[in-house]
Design an enzyme around this catalytic site. Sequence first.
Site: not given
Length: 445
Positions: A158, A199
Amino acid sequence: MAAVKSCLLLLLCLVVFSSCSPFEEILKKHKSDTATGTNWALIVAGSSGWYNYRHQADVCHAYQILKTNGFKDENIVVMMYDDIAENTLNPTPGIIINHPHGFDVYHGVPKDYTRRDVTPQNFLDILRGKSHAMEGIGSGKVIASGPEDNVFVNFVDHGAPGILGFPHEMLHKADLLMALEEMYENKQFNKMVLYVEACESGSIFEGSLPSDWNIFATTAANAHQSSYSCYYDRKRKTFLGDVYSVKWMEDSDKENLKVETLQEQFLIVKKQTNTSHVMEYGDLKISKLPVADFQAAGNMDGMRNIRPAEQSFVVPSDAVPQEDVPLAILYHQLHDSTSVQERQIINQQILELYKLRMEVEKKMDKIIKGVTRNREQANRVNRQRVELTKHTCYKTAVNRFHDICYNLGQNNYALRNMYKLLNLCEEGIDADLIERAIFTTCVKH
């Protein structure tokens, strides 16, 4: 007679041009300039938990590509939590796949650094070749590269503006760039390539990776977008891969890496990753080199396709943003459920996730209102997307939020809200004020 003349003419052409066939010309054009060096690789999955299955699957698949293309284990360092293969939720114990009906990518993967050893500091020390810092930790292996060696780094997890996630801590942009600069100045590599799946991963390098450091980086998304997960598996009840990662690896499985350039692979992945904007940064001249200069080692004449019968060059239709994966998994399970009781349990879990999201939003709003001067400034903080320049303030705010509000390694929705803390810093609000607002919101209330 005419046929004989044609044959003789063809034979003459073959003799004259045999030393410069089109294939050989391609090889000459893209010939490696690092034949005397050693190739090194550091591959990292920065997450834990069954719902993050895909990250470790991506990294295990990357290992299989490198191993098949001649890498020795002594030149590959693998960091992953290693809680997937033997997880009680795994219907095929000891096996991890990265593609529907795919082959086992877990077999043979070195367990260099697992569990609590998967940290940002260890990652940076391993990358910089600091063997003394890694004594007594994991395998102790580091990237012991020198001025003639190439380094390949694949990071999967992430992310948020200026942040890459680890299970229990965050890796900050400034710390990574400082390490890369140190390696460049110390001549610890000839060329380096980074593939980053996270991300907002473009924020790590945007405007920050000089073109003269001999480093080329590609990212799954630009500075403001989510990266996407794909290949939901009904048997395992989780996603098997991430779009950007499976696309570059499926390409590497298929292509002749001695011929295909990094730029050619980038363009293929960019085209097929239509869920986010795949980006490139740094020294773009490196992209003209063969992929093999970084994803292969030694003699590749015997190179084989890893998965010739399973190539999938169609963009997955089930792709979802990383922060929506827990909800998407539950909705898939709800759709497949045939038990009333099970559906009630799943509906309750969905409700709890939505409540958690609302809680994150409320706490962030309270923090923002506690330090902004007026509604107009608060609205800017909530909506704008600006470049990170105040690294110290942002790092302090993120770490405090992580320590006392939510573990960002376990709460991707909270992580995706970190741009608001970045905005507070860029508005010129003092880090001490932000820290106090975080403490008041998350501890006192």
